[in-house]
Scaffold this active site. Structure first.
Site, PDB file in Angstrom:
ATOM      1  N   ASP A 194       0.812  -1.214   0.000  1.00  0.00           N
ATOM      2  CA  ASP A 194       0.000   0.000   0.000  1.00  0.00           C
ATOM      3  C   ASP A 194       0.844   1.261   0.000  1.00  0.00           C
ATOM      4  OD1 ASP A 194      -2.556   1.423   0.268  1.00  0.00           O
ATOM      5  OD2 ASP A 194      -1.848   1.909   2.282  1.00  0.00           O
ATOM      6  N   HIS A 275      -7.191   5.708   3.434  1.00  0.00           N
ATOM      7  CA  HIS A 275      -7.546   6.700   2.416  1.00  0.00           C
ATOM      8  C   HIS A 275      -6.417   6.950   1.418  1.00  0.00           C
ATOM      9  CE1 HIS A 275     -11.149   7.748   4.716  1.00  0.00           C
ATOM     10  NE2 HIS A 275     -10.379   7.679   5.790  1.00  0.00           N
ATOM     11  N   ARG A 276      -5.321   6.168   1.526  1.00  0.00           N
ATOM     12  CA  ARG A 276      -4.182   6.424   0.649  1.00  0.00           C
ATOM     13  C   ARG A 276      -4.543   6.229  -0.825  1.00  0.00           C
ATOM     14  NH1 ARG A 276      -0.338   3.811   3.257  1.00  0.00           N
ATOM     15  NH2 ARG A 276       0.653   5.632   4.174  1.00  0.00           N
ATOM     16  N   ALA A 277      -5.377   5.234  -1.117  1.00  0.00           N
ATOM     17  CA  ALA A 277      -5.756   4.975  -2.510  1.00  0.00           C
ATOM     18  C   ALA A 277      -6.457   6.183  -3.119  1.00  0.00           C
ATOM     19  CB  ALA A 277      -6.660   3.748  -2.591  1.00  0.00           C
ATOM     20  N   VAL A 280      -3.838   8.948  -3.772  1.00  0.00           N
ATOM     21  CA  VAL A 280      -2.926   8.623  -4.867  1.00  0.00           C
ATOM     22  C   VAL A 280      -3.629   8.737  -6.224  1.00  0.00           C
ATOM     23  CG1 VAL A 280      -1.562   6.785  -5.927  1.00  0.00           C
ATOM     24  CG2 VAL A 280      -1.404   7.175  -3.470  1.00  0.00           C
TER      25      VAL A 280
END
Length: 339
Positions: A194, A275-277, A280
């Site tokens: 991730d 919430h990284r997706a 990005v």
């Protein structure tokens, strides 16, 4: 001489993933999954050669940028009004050895200097050499987990702080991380997967004509490299100018509420952790819009960014192949973009 980036046949997703990270290094790097001999290291070296020189502090072993974050030594000189001379420097590719130790990666106390001079001095590690450059990690899945953790923490923070034997030293560690792995030889933990911004799968080119063209170009480059580079010079300059313009345009790209809704509608249905997706996808879509010369993020940019951002973040069943659920992403996106 280095094979030109613009002359690489195929592997468009990989080349796009690299370019997006150059336009916005905050995307978080690129993980390349697949077999050997598919131009992975060639593409990274070729892109580094293509990019314009950057301004750094003259003589600084950490490659500090004069108007950016400074290492402890440059900061001390700056505070004493000693002045920081500037020089132009070409980006390079720094490779991380598979058996690297923690001290070699982050830096440590220079024991030899301490014994000879009786002074404590920091010896830079690989992260210092990688600052403002590409850091290439082949077979990242075979590295020890704590090394990968240190690597990804530095990539995310942009800073490396080392405390050893009474020596405390901080230096910038802003690099474009490119990792490669063959999933058949072992996988990364989901938490580490991730942390890579984008991910692509690469395979050998199977089209007969494309494979023939690969042979032609390689043989011409080996036989007459200067002549071959001259043939591709115009295209090289076009890509370099495109990247420079995209960097300047990036922060002015419009991000409408409808674009944010498209992204969130996808990620919420995929049951992703954190919430990284979302972040990005938005950054990658913005960089792609800038690269395409647009003033706003469109549906096509969101779709392309999602395909690069989600392949390694989807939850899988045991023994299920990574990326096997990307059809679901395409279906979700089609439904979201029509609504």
């Amino acid at each position: 001489m280095i094979f030109p980036f613009s002359a690489i046949v195929g592997q468009d997703e990989m080349k796009t993933g690299l370019l997006l990270n150059v336009v916005d290094p905050a995307i978080g790097g690129l993980l390349i999954m697949g077999e050997k001999g598919t131009a992975k290291s060639t593409a990274v070296r070729a892109l580094a050669e293509l990019l314009p020189e950057i301004e750094v502090v003259e003589g600084c072993p950490f490659g500090c940028t004069p108007d950016g974050l400074l290492c402890s030594a440059c900061r001390e000189r700056f505070e004493k009004n000693e002045g920081l001379k500037r020089e132009m420097k070409k980006m390079k590719v720094v490779e991380l050895p598979l058996g690297v130790t923690e001290d070699r990666l982050v830096g440590t106390l220079d024991i030899e200097h301490a014994l000879k001079k009786g002074e404590k001095r920091f010896e830079p590690g690989i992260l210092a050499a990688a600052n403002n450059n590409f850091l290439y990690v082949d077979e990242v899945n075979l590295l020890e987990d704590h090394i990968v953790d240190l690597l990804l923490d530095s990539a995310a923070m942009g800073v490396n702080t080392v405390e050893r034997e009474g020596v405390s030293f901080t230096h910038p560690a802003r690099f474009i991380l490119v990792g490669t792995m063959n999933p058949e030889e072992g996988e990364l933990r989901p938490q580490l997967l991730d942390r890579f911004g984008l991910c692509v799968r690469v395979t050998s080119v199977h089209d007969k004509e494309a494979r023939i063209e690969i042979l032609r170009r390689r043989m011409r480059f080996d036989a007459e490299p200067e002549s071959f580079l001259g043939e591709w010079q115009t295209e090289q300059e076009r890509i370099a100018a495109q990247v420079i313009a995209a960097r300047e345009r990036r922060d002015r790209i419009e991000m409408s509420d409808s674009v944010l809704e498209q992204i969130v509608a996808m990620t919420t249905q995929l049951n992703l952790d954190g919430h990284r997706a979302d972040i990005v996808i938005l950054k990658a879509a913005r960089a792609l819009a800038a690269l395409n010369g647009k003033g706003a993020i469109g549906t096509e940019e969101v779709r392309a960014a999602a395909m690069l951002s989600l392949i390694h973040r989807q939850k899988r069943l045991p023994f299920q192949e990574m990326g096997s659920q990307m059809t679901k992403v395409q279906q979700l996106f089609s439904g979201v973009s029509r609504s």
